[in-house]
Design an enzyme around this catalytic site. Structure first.
Site, PDB file in Angstrom:
ATOM      1  N   GLY A  80       0.786  -1.230   0.000  1.00 15.12           N
ATOM      2  CA  GLY A  80       0.000   0.000   0.000  1.00 15.12           C
ATOM      3  C   GLY A  80       0.820   1.283   0.000  1.00 15.12           C
ATOM      4  CB  SER A 119      -7.147   8.232   8.788  1.00 17.86           C
ATOM      5  OG  SER A 119      -8.320   8.124   8.010  1.00 17.86           O
ATOM      6  CE1 TYR A 170      -7.161   2.717  10.541  1.00 17.96           C
ATOM      7  CE2 TYR A 170      -9.007   4.079   9.809  1.00 17.96           C
ATOM      8  CZ  TYR A 170      -7.677   3.681   9.692  1.00 17.96           C
ATOM      9  OH  TYR A 170      -6.876   4.251   8.724  1.00 17.96           O
TER      10      TYR A 170
END
Ligand code: NAP
Length: 285
Positions: A11, A137, A162
């Site tokens: 990734g 994120s 998360y």
């Protein structure tokens, strides 16, 4: 330039490592599987220009002992470290505990970068100007750190957990940047966008299908890695610290991510969690 990057077997981390090798960096990558690390190394070497070098380290970042071993190996191999990139991360649909008794998402996404950064801090300061970068994120938006349920015993939901760890990445960034003021070491984090990677492919058929459906609107790993590569190399951010970026722009994170009191509290609790893990590991051995 000596750069250590975690989660470089796939990734965003792999794309960043390839781009940095193409710029001639002296790279060290961290993978948890020997096979995947070997495959990633071949790709990175194929992208490298003359003068670039590549070292590999194997560590399972869910284990605090493994993070400590990794730091010791890095310190033994690298008298100079210019950039540390804490990029490895994952989401888990079901709650799992690590060997240290820590909820797995928290251990990999928050406590591992916290401990690794702390253990390498002296070397980074000796190498100043130096940089620490974390892949955070936009998923942190709306999240809160569950200070009264840190191990998510009562509140576990895969995506929600998360998001909490990605909020922790930003709070850690601001608190570490504050503590590093005047040392020549900067600490920043970034959102890579929605990126087509191996992320969330470990959570069963339905999640896998969901990620496949999202693929056409997701960015390539190369595009997702752009801000990381820029934060690691650009003179434009030499003196910038404690900032959350998206597409090379400073972007205000959520109000929770700007709460300096939470950032201090998280730091203290994280230190305590690392110390307890260490004591327990010593008692086991
Ligand atoms: N993809 C997105 O849309 C997106 C969006 C925002 C933020 N992010 C963040 O981007 C970062 C990179 O994720 P990605 O999207 O590139 O996902 P990915 O393709 O799944 O890559 C994750 C990397 O982390 C490594 N890793 C996971 N658990 C580990 C462990 N316990 N020990 C050591 N390494 C471990 C993986 O190693 P293996 O090869 O061994 O699995 C892999 O190299 C993460 O922090 C993620 O939260 C991603």
């Amino acid at each position: 330039m000596h750069i250590l990057i975690t989660g470089a077997t796939n990734g965003i981390g792999l794309a960043a490592a390839e781009a940095l090798a193409a710029l001639g960096a002296n790279l060290a990558i961290v993978g948890r599987s020997k096979t995947r690390t070997r495959i990633a190394s071949a790709r990175i070497r194929a992208a490298a220009v003359k003068g670039a070098t590549l070292a590999t380290f194997i560590a399972d970042l869910s284990s605090q002992a493994s993070v400590r071993r990794l730091a010791a190996e890095v310190l033994a191999c690298f008298p100079k470290l210019d950039v540390l990139v804490n990029n490895a991360g994952a989401m888990y649909a079901t709650r799992q505990l690590t060997k240290d008794g820590i909820e797995l998402t928290w251990a990999v996404n928050h406590l591992a970068p916290f401990l690794l950064s702390k253990l390498l801090l002296h070397r980074l300061k000796q190498s100043a100007p130096a940089r620490i970068i974390t892949t955070a994120s936009q998923a942190h938006q709306g999240a809160h750190i569950p200070f009264d349920d840190l191990n998510a015993e009562r509140s576990y939901r895969g995506f929600g957990r998360y998001c909490e760890t990605k909020l922790a990445n930003i709070l850690f960034t601001t608190e570490l940047a504050r503590r590093l003021d005047g040392t020549g070491v900067t600490k920043n984090c970034f959102h890579p966008g929605l990126v087509a990677t191996g992320f969330n492919r470990n959570n069963g058929l339905l999640m896998n299908l969901g990620m496949t459906i999202l693929r056409p609107v997701a960015r390539s790993p190369e595009k997702g890695a752009k801000t990381l590569v820029w934060l690691a190399t650009s003179p434009a951010v030499t003196n910038v610290s404690g900032v959350y970026f998206f597409d090379q722009e400073q972007t205000p994170p959520s109000p929770e991510a700007q709460d300096t009191e939470s950032a201090r509290r998280l730091w203290e609790i994280s230190e305590w969690q690392c110390a307890v893990s260490r004591r327990n590991a010593e008692a086991r051995s």
